[in-house]
Design a protein around this motif. Structure first.
Motif, PDB file in Angstrom:
ATOM      1  N   ASP A  26      27.757  30.031  38.328  1.00  0.00           N
ATOM      2  CA  ASP A  26      28.403  29.522  39.895  1.00  0.00           C
ATOM      3  C   ASP A  26      29.791  28.672  39.338  1.00  0.00           C
ATOM      4  OD1 ASP A  26      27.443  30.607  41.681  1.00  0.00           O
ATOM      5  OD2 ASP A  26      25.884  29.284  42.423  1.00  0.00           O
ATOM      6  N   THR A  28      30.280  29.197  36.114  1.00  0.00           N
ATOM      7  CA  THR A  28      31.246  29.926  35.096  1.00  0.00           C
ATOM      8  C   THR A  28      32.193  30.241  35.983  1.00  0.00           C
ATOM      9  OG1 THR A  28      29.230  30.326  33.545  1.00  0.00           O
ATOM     10  CG2 THR A  28      31.121  31.434  33.177  1.00  0.00           C
ATOM     11  N   ALA A  29      31.904  31.206  36.937  1.00  0.00           N
ATOM     12  CA  ALA A  29      32.541  31.758  38.188  1.00  0.00           C
ATOM     13  C   ALA A  29      33.947  30.917  38.430  1.00  0.00           C
ATOM     14  CB  ALA A  29      31.871  31.895  39.868  1.00  0.00           C
ATOM     15  N   ARG A  32      35.882  30.824  35.919  1.00  0.00           N
ATOM     16  CA  ARG A  32      37.212  31.528  36.244  1.00  0.00           C
ATOM     17  C   ARG A  32      38.255  31.986  36.900  1.00  0.00           C
ATOM     18  NH1 ARG A  32      34.522  36.242  32.480  1.00  0.00           N
ATOM     19  NH2 ARG A  32      33.873  35.266  30.776  1.00  0.00           N
ATOM     20  N   SER A  33      37.795  30.768  38.208  1.00  0.00           N
ATOM     21  CA  SER A  33      38.652  31.253  38.899  1.00  0.00           C
ATOM     22  C   SER A  33      40.172  30.433  38.990  1.00  0.00           C
ATOM     23  CB  SER A  33      38.018  31.863  40.422  1.00  0.00           C
ATOM     24  OG  SER A  33      38.169  31.261  41.461  1.00  0.00           O
TER      25      SER A  33
END
Lengths: 258, 253
Positions: A26, A28-29, A32-33
């Motif tokens: 989460d 990492t996501a 990257r978002s």
């Protein structure tokens, strides 16, 4: 038919390993978002820079209060829009269904996402305090900074609960998006205009009880405003919003979009 | 002991009954096909076994674990490939493999992850997100995730839907390898040819009820003289003739 089993039956995974894996994914996501980055960091910074450029606005309220208001907008954008949209889109895409067929408790799945949101809210608050100090040429005591972070956590939980309630009550991703934006605008306007008294005393009284109004009141106390009836109302209102809307958000949430 | 025991399963959505007293069992090392037209109750049955849907009545045991009373224990014994699901769009398949390994209680280092990806022919795509993979690669990656825990039972919901013959063949090679390790497989499919080729036993269901169960050849032999089947057959009855004979030729949505 084969009657032998060549491998041992799988063991139940530990809560720590499962939660650690979810947190890592989460975070990492989130990094990257682009949407998360913009909503969490840029909204309050943009607000402070605009106020900083316009010198007349500096007379409008104490710098600490303006920074608190900026953090409130950032928390609102991240919790009500960013979080609810992310949950709605993952639900529509079937990401939650895939996670739920693993031997992972659902509270871990949501707990990880909320932890990431709270961590990013704290980061946003720290960045906003630093930028605000530069823009308004002010310094804060450590107790004020810690108080501000405490109020930010409380505010973040409240806006996440609002976002959770929105995504629980609405199934479609489009509806979550539309209602989230509408709520954001309404709360933003009542927060900015209502609290100033420009729209009249009645709206000013209502604005104090809104999530943004109540949170701003708590920030004002952190920056030295005397404890008042409004502060008492705010300290009751913020947890009350979180509890009621958090209950709605958990009770009516559906993991499946159908 | 059966790895899956379904007894008197009932699933209702409001006033609609999707599964109506279904019972069947799967033995260790067996490939079992659940066949039925659209809306027959296949996906509802799988949803209960997967722990996504509580049963209205009945019991489901996965390797002795009750999916209602011990859902996490039951899920730890299952590998699931859903008909339509996705993975976090922001993560690469290498990161997704690490995530799902952790959720199944496995600590995989980078070499371990790459080894798993390589075995599925996906090592070259490890920096890609799931959405960027081709249909065959997506199915293989889903299968990789499903097999991470070395499950006692694999649930495959139409695993070869939309795949070209090469990808289908490759997927079945992987599934056969899993069976070779002692795992059991429950699959749904609309392809009678596939069911006949890969399943040890099948069950034909419709309107949530069990119509026939047995080996594909056994079912064809049992119903070959049934007038509903004879009317459809051109020569020797096939499994498809039996399937349409039992479930009717009306088109389902």
């Amino acid at each position: 038919m084969t009657e032998t089993r060549n491998h041992p039956a799988p063991a139940r995974p530990s809560v720590g390993l499962a939660f650690g894996s979810l947190l890592r994914a989460d975070f990492t996501a989130a990094l990257r978002s682009r949407q998360t980055l913009i909503l969490n960091i840029l909204v309050p910074i943009l607000y402070l820079v605009i106020l900083g450029i316009n010198d007349a606005k500096k007379q409008f309220a104490a710098p600490g209060l303006l920074i608190g208001l900026g953090i409130s907008f950032g928390l609102m954008a991240a919790g009500m829009l960013g979080y609810s949209l992310l949950v709605a889109s993952d639900r529509a895409a079937g990401v939650f269904q895939r996670l739920r067929v693993t031997p992972t408790a659902t509270w871990l799945i949501m707990g990880s996402r909320i932890t990431v949101q709270l961590a990013s809210a704290l980061l946003m608050s720290v960045v906003t305090i630093i930028i605000g100090s530069i823009v308004f040429h002010v310094g804060f005591a450590w107790t004020q900074v810690l108080g501000m972070l405490g109020v930010s956590i409380l505010g973040s939980i409240m806006f996440l609960c609002i976002g959770q309630a929105v995504v629980a009550l609405l199934k479609s991703q489009g509806a979550v998006n539309a209602v989230g934006r509408l709520l954001y605008i309404v709360l933003l306007l009542t927060g900015i205009l209502g609290s100033t008294g420009i729209l009249g005393e009645t709206l000013q009284s209502i604005a104090r009880w809104t999530p943004v109004g109540a949170l701003t009141e708590l920030y004002a106390v952190v920056f030295g405003a005397a404890w008042s009836g409004d502060a008492t109302a705010a300290i009751i209102a913020v947890p009350a919003y979180a509890i009621v809307l958090g209950f709605v958000g958990i009770r009516f949430f559906r993991w499946d979009p159908r | 002991m059966s790895v899956l025991q379904v007894d008197g399963l009932v699933v209702r959505y409001g006033g609609r009954t999707a599964v109506d007293g279904l019972s069947f069992a799967i033995d260790s090392g067996e490939i079992f096909g659940l066949l039925g037209p659209n809306g027959a109750g296949k996906t509802s049955t799988l949803s209960v076994i997967e722990g996504l849907q509580p049963p209205t009545a009945g019991t489901v045991l996965v390797d002795g674990e009750d999916v209602t009373h011990a859902p996490l224990a039951a899920k730890s014994k299952l590998g699931v490939q859903l008909q339509s699901s996705s993975f976090q769009a922001e993560l690469t398949i290498e990161q997704l493999t690490r995530l799902y390994a952790g959720l199944y209680g496995l600590r995989l280092d980078r070499d371990g992850i790459r080894d798993r990806l390589e075995r599925m022919g996906l090592d070259g795509e490890r920096a890609q997100p799931f959405k960027k993979l081709s249909g065959g690669q997506q199915q293989r990656f889903s299968l990789l995730v499903s097999t991470l825990p070395h499950p006692v039972l694999m649930l495959l919901d139409e695993p070869t839907q939309g795949l070209d013959p090469q990808s289908r063949r490759q997927l079945w090679t992987e599934i056969e390898a899993l069976r070779g390790e002692g795992g059991s497989i429950l699959l749904t499919t609309h392809s009678m040819e596939e069911a006949q080729a890969v399943c040890d036993r099948i069950a034909i269901i419709d309107h949530g009820r069990l119509l026939a169960t047995g080996t594909p050849a056994g079912i064809v032999a049992e119903y070959r003289e049934d007038p509903r089947v004879r009317r459809l057959a051109h020569g020797e009855p096939t499994l498809e003739d039996v399937f349409i004979g039992l479930t009717g030729s009306a088109i389902r949505d």
